[in-house]
Motif scaffolding. Structure first.
Motif, PDB file in Angstrom:
ATOM      1  N   PHE A  15      63.969  40.640  46.948  1.00 13.70           N
ATOM      2  CA  PHE A  15      64.941  41.714  47.188  1.00 13.70           C
ATOM      3  C   PHE A  15      66.089  41.629  46.188  1.00 13.70           C
ATOM      4  CE2 PHE A  15      68.825  43.133  49.358  1.00 13.70           C
ATOM      5  CZ  PHE A  15      68.498  44.426  49.652  1.00 13.70           C
ATOM      6  N   ILE A  16      66.627  40.403  46.003  1.00 13.40           N
ATOM      7  CA  ILE A  16      67.753  40.226  45.092  1.00 13.40           C
ATOM      8  C   ILE A  16      67.322  40.476  43.649  1.00 13.40           C
ATOM      9  CG2 ILE A  16      69.375  38.518  44.177  1.00 13.40           C
ATOM     10  CD1 ILE A  16      69.473  37.289  46.957  1.00 13.40           C
ATOM     11  N   ASN A  17      66.152  39.967  43.263  1.00 17.81           N
ATOM     12  CA  ASN A  17      65.674  40.181  41.893  1.00 17.81           C
ATOM     13  C   ASN A  17      65.504  41.655  41.588  1.00 17.81           C
ATOM     14  OD1 ASN A  17      65.633  37.453  41.402  1.00 17.81           O
ATOM     15  ND2 ASN A  17      63.452  37.200  41.879  1.00 17.81           N
ATOM     16  N   THR A  18      64.987  42.408  42.558  1.00 13.16           N
ATOM     17  CA  THR A  18      64.817  43.854  42.362  1.00 13.16           C
ATOM     18  C   THR A  18      66.156  44.536  42.150  1.00 13.16           C
ATOM     19  OG1 THR A  18      62.822  43.874  43.703  1.00 13.16           O
ATOM     20  CG2 THR A  18      63.927  45.974  43.394  1.00 13.16           C
ATOM     21  N   LEU A  19      67.156  44.155  42.955  1.00 15.62           N
ATOM     22  CA  LEU A  19      68.491  44.735  42.781  1.00 15.62           C
ATOM     23  C   LEU A  19      69.053  44.421  41.405  1.00 15.62           C
ATOM     24  CD1 LEU A  19      70.199  44.040  46.224  1.00 15.62           C
ATOM     25  CD2 LEU A  19      69.733  46.261  45.219  1.00 15.62           C
ATOM     26  N   ARG A 227      50.753  55.572  49.672  1.00 11.38           N
ATOM     27  CA  ARG A 227      51.941  54.942  50.247  1.00 11.38           C
ATOM     28  C   ARG A 227      51.849  53.411  50.155  1.00 11.38           C
ATOM     29  NH1 ARG A 227      54.899  58.837  52.923  1.00 11.38           N
ATOM     30  NH2 ARG A 227      56.110  57.330  54.129  1.00 11.38           N
ATOM     31  N   ILE A 228      50.658  52.870  50.331  1.00 13.39           N
ATOM     32  CA  ILE A 228      50.477  51.418  50.187  1.00 13.39           C
ATOM     33  C   ILE A 228      50.818  50.986  48.761  1.00 13.39           C
ATOM     34  CG2 ILE A 228      48.739  49.577  50.132  1.00 13.39           C
ATOM     35  CD1 ILE A 228      47.335  51.047  52.469  1.00 13.39           C
ATOM     36  N   ASN A 229      50.338  51.741  47.778  1.00 16.26           N
ATOM     37  CA  ASN A 229      50.604  51.401  46.373  1.00 16.26           C
ATOM     38  C   ASN A 229      52.084  51.554  46.025  1.00 16.26           C
ATOM     39  OD1 ASN A 229      47.900  50.814  45.842  1.00 16.26           O
ATOM     40  ND2 ASN A 229      47.417  52.927  45.304  1.00 16.26           N
ATOM     41  N   LEU A 230      52.721  52.599  46.560  1.00 15.94           N
ATOM     42  CA  LEU A 230      54.148  52.795  46.305  1.00 15.94           C
ATOM     43  C   LEU A 230      54.970  51.655  46.897  1.00 15.94           C
ATOM     44  CD1 LEU A 230      54.629  56.628  46.936  1.00 15.94           C
ATOM     45  CD2 LEU A 230      54.819  55.425  44.751  1.00 15.94           C
ATOM     46  N   ARG A 231      54.603  51.246  48.089  1.00 21.30           N
ATOM     47  CA  ARG A 231      55.320  50.147  48.726  1.00 21.30           C
ATOM     48  C   ARG A 231      55.214  48.872  47.882  1.00 21.30           C
ATOM     49  NH1 ARG A 231      59.484  48.294  51.679  1.00 21.30           N
ATOM     50  NH2 ARG A 231      58.949  46.394  52.818  1.00 21.30           N
ATOM     51  N   ARG A 232      54.032  48.593  47.374  1.00 17.49           N
ATOM     52  CA  ARG A 232      53.854  47.406  46.536  1.00 17.49           C
ATOM     53  C   ARG A 232      54.687  47.510  45.257  1.00 17.49           C
ATOM     54  NH1 ARG A 232      47.286  47.148  47.465  1.00 17.49           N
ATOM     55  NH2 ARG A 232      47.341  45.913  49.388  1.00 17.49           N
ATOM     56  N   SER A 233      54.738  48.712  44.681  1.00 16.69           N
ATOM     57  CA  SER A 233      55.531  48.903  43.465  1.00 16.69           C
ATOM     58  C   SER A 233      57.009  48.661  43.731  1.00 16.69           C
ATOM     59  CB  SER A 233      55.325  50.321  42.919  1.00 16.69           C
ATOM     60  OG  SER A 233      53.990  50.509  42.498  1.00 16.69           O
ATOM     61  N   ILE A 235      58.301  46.707  46.173  1.00 12.34           N
ATOM     62  CA  ILE A 235      58.497  45.279  46.440  1.00 12.34           C
ATOM     63  C   ILE A 235      58.479  44.479  45.137  1.00 12.34           C
ATOM     64  CG2 ILE A 235      57.456  43.233  47.490  1.00 12.34           C
ATOM     65  CD1 ILE A 235      58.916  45.026  49.454  1.00 12.34           C
ATOM     66  N   ASP A 236      57.622  44.882  44.189  1.00 20.22           N
ATOM     67  CA  ASP A 236      57.516  44.182  42.903  1.00 20.22           C
ATOM     68  C   ASP A 236      58.627  44.572  41.932  1.00 20.22           C
ATOM     69  OD1 ASP A 236      55.282  42.904  43.839  1.00 20.22           O
ATOM     70  OD2 ASP A 236      53.861  44.276  42.893  1.00 20.22           O
ATOM     71  N   GLY A 237      59.504  45.478  42.337  1.00 23.18           N
ATOM     72  CA  GLY A 237      60.615  45.878  41.481  1.00 23.18           C
ATOM     73  C   GLY A 237      60.251  46.862  40.396  1.00 23.18           C
ATOM     74  N   GLU A 238      59.081  47.500  40.514  1.00 20.06           N
ATOM     75  CA  GLU A 238      58.636  48.442  39.486  1.00 20.06           C
ATOM     76  C   GLU A 238      59.224  49.838  39.700  1.00 20.06           C
ATOM     77  OE1 GLU A 238      54.432  48.325  39.805  1.00 20.06           O
ATOM     78  OE2 GLU A 238      54.255  46.232  39.148  1.00 20.06           O
ATOM     79  N   THR A 240      62.462  52.158  41.881  1.00 18.49           N
ATOM     80  CA  THR A 240      63.653  52.152  42.721  1.00 18.49           C
ATOM     81  C   THR A 240      63.333  52.818  44.053  1.00 18.49           C
ATOM     82  OG1 THR A 240      64.407  54.309  41.920  1.00 18.49           O
ATOM     83  CG2 THR A 240      65.101  52.348  40.669  1.00 18.49           C
ATOM     84  N   ALA A 241      64.250  52.651  45.009  1.00 14.64           N
ATOM     85  CA  ALA A 241      64.065  53.279  46.317  1.00 14.64           C
ATOM     86  C   ALA A 241      63.984  54.794  46.186  1.00 14.64           C
ATOM     87  CB  ALA A 241      65.212  52.879  47.250  1.00 14.64           C
ATOM     88  N   GLU A 242      64.825  55.360  45.329  1.00 14.85           N
ATOM     89  CA  GLU A 242      64.837  56.816  45.159  1.00 14.85           C
ATOM     90  C   GLU A 242      63.514  57.317  44.583  1.00 14.85           C
ATOM     91  OE1 GLU A 242      67.453  60.354  42.969  1.00 14.85           O
ATOM     92  OE2 GLU A 242      67.939  58.237  42.613  1.00 14.85           O
ATOM     93  N   GLU A 243      62.993  56.611  43.584  1.00 20.05           N
ATOM     94  CA  GLU A 243      61.732  57.045  42.973  1.00 20.05           C
ATOM     95  C   GLU A 243      60.575  56.923  43.950  1.00 20.05           C
ATOM     96  OE1 GLU A 243      59.057  56.410  38.921  1.00 20.05           O
ATOM     97  OE2 GLU A 243      60.725  55.047  39.345  1.00 20.05           O
ATOM     98  N   VAL A 244      60.541  55.841  44.713  1.00 19.17           N
ATOM     99  CA  VAL A 244      59.484  55.668  45.716  1.00 19.17           C
ATOM    100  C   VAL A 244      59.517  56.807  46.721  1.00 19.17           C
ATOM    101  CG1 VAL A 244      58.837  54.253  47.699  1.00 19.17           C
ATOM    102  CG2 VAL A 244      59.207  53.173  45.505  1.00 19.17           C
ATOM    103  N   GLU A 245      60.702  57.137  47.174  1.00 17.89           N
ATOM    104  CA  GLU A 245      60.831  58.225  48.149  1.00 17.89           C
ATOM    105  C   GLU A 245      60.344  59.549  47.571  1.00 17.89           C
ATOM    106  OE1 GLU A 245      64.295  60.642  50.643  1.00 17.89           O
ATOM    107  OE2 GLU A 245      64.837  59.009  49.301  1.00 17.89           O
ATOM    108  N   LEU A 246      60.764  59.850  46.348  1.00 17.97           N
ATOM    109  CA  LEU A 246      60.376  61.119  45.719  1.00 17.97           C
ATOM    110  C   LEU A 246      58.867  61.184  45.471  1.00 17.97           C
ATOM    111  CD1 LEU A 246      63.280  61.655  43.169  1.00 17.97           C
ATOM    112  CD2 LEU A 246      62.777  63.051  45.173  1.00 17.97           C
ATOM    113  N   ARG A 247      58.282  60.091  45.031  1.00 15.91           N
ATOM    114  CA  ARG A 247      56.836  60.099  44.748  1.00 15.91           C
ATOM    115  C   ARG A 247      56.022  60.189  46.035  1.00 15.91           C
ATOM    116  NH1 ARG A 247      55.686  59.953  39.681  1.00 15.91           N
ATOM    117  NH2 ARG A 247      57.131  59.064  38.150  1.00 15.91           N
TER     118      ARG A 247
END
Length: 323
Positions: A15-19, A227-233, A235-238, A240-247
């Protein structure tokens, strides 16, 4: 009753690394945007922007170090107990449904071996059993998460890990088999309907309805896997929250558009059949009006789905321009 005293868990490293990665990218983007402004005012603005960004980073890291305290421990002790009680009741209901589905499956399998029910009935029963199993697994995860956090489960794709455990992905994966079995069942039924249509034993309208149902089942599986793939992306920091939501919204909108189009095809075909029957005097004016109303609604659904899809695409394009 002992008063609940919240504890502060250790920060989640991913979580911290992603931030950190996302905030560094933000600093770089800001620097590139302002690189041509060499005035005193521009330098001052850069300093203010940098200070705000660093402050945001410090605040985010503090939140991470607190283990997302406000998310995990936002409810008072009485609310925690109520959330847990609710999760326990839902789990008990899921257990009862699974027992019923298990008994139904055993009975249908016995009848199938005797040739008293066909494969399609057996497949439907197997799918309902798989769905009940998935529901039970999700309710077990819900209860575990609720006991840890004291609040209702979070299913947002950008939701936090809870003490290092990814409940969101676990629930998505738990539903996967049931959705797959549903698609297999619908595919088999469509093939049968297609075969009967070739023999002119079912109407073209029934074939189009079966095709619309198939489209819906296919989109349900595609949506879940996406949705499974987006969640993994995330978590891996690939992403942002905004991009995941939009996709996720984009995939949902694309799926809804395709389903709406298939439903419209089915209703249009049915409308032709009903109009012909009305001319022959085989159906009443009311039955014809009902089909006409269904056609108008199906067209409206497709229009709405198209507008929604365009809106989300525009938002995603704007997001891409900001990156």
């Amino acid at each position: 009753m002992n008063e609940f005293i919240p504890t502060i868990p250790e920060p989640d490293e991913r979580f911290i690394n992603t931030l950190e990665q996302q905030l560094r990218a933000g600093i770089r983007r800001r620097a590139m945007l302002d690189s041509t402004d060499r005035t005193v005012g521009g330098i001052r603005r850069k300093g203010m922007h940098m200070l705000a960004t660093v402050s945001l980073m410090l605040l985010s890291l503090m939140l991470g170090a607190a283990g997302t305290y406000t998310v995990v421990h936002q409810d008072l002790a009485p609310q925690r107990e109520l959330h847990v009680q609710r999760a326990e009741i839902l789990l008990e209901r899921a257990q009862m449904r699974l027992e019923q589905s298990k008994a139904d499956l055993a009975e249908v399998q016995h009848l199938f071996k005797q040739g008293l029910v066909d494969e399609f009935a057996a497949a439907s029963t197997r799918q309902r059993f798989a769905q009940a199993e998935a529901e039970l697994r999700c309710r077990e995860l819900d209860l575990k998460e609720t006991r840890l956090t004291g609040r209702a489960p979070v299913n947002d794709l950008a939701g936090p890990l809870i003490e290092g455990e990814d409940f969101i992905t676990h629930r998505l994966l738990a539903r996967h088999e049931a959705v797959e079995l549903e698609l297999e069942r619908v595919q088999s039924e469509f093939k049968r309907t297609e075969m009967l249509a070739q023999q002119e034993l079912v109407s073209e309208s029934e074939l189009h309805s079966a095709r619309a149902e198939l489209e819906e089942a296919e989109q349900a599986l595609i949506r879940l896997e996406h949705r499974i793939n987006l969640r993994r992306s995330f978590i891996d920091g690939e992403m942002t929250a905004e991009e995941v939501e939009l996709r996720a919204m984009l995939r949902d909108a694309e799926g809804q558009y395709m389903v709406s189009r298939s439903r419209l095809d089915a209703v249009e075909t049915d409308m032709k059949r009903m109009a012909m029957l009305h001319e022959q005097g085989s159906i009443s004016n009311g039955e014809l009006r009902a089909t006409q109303a269904a056609l108008r609604e199906a067209r409206s659904d497709l229009d709405l789905a198209g507008v929604q899809l365009k809106m989300i695409r525009q938002r995603l394009e704007a997001f891409g321009e900001k990156k």
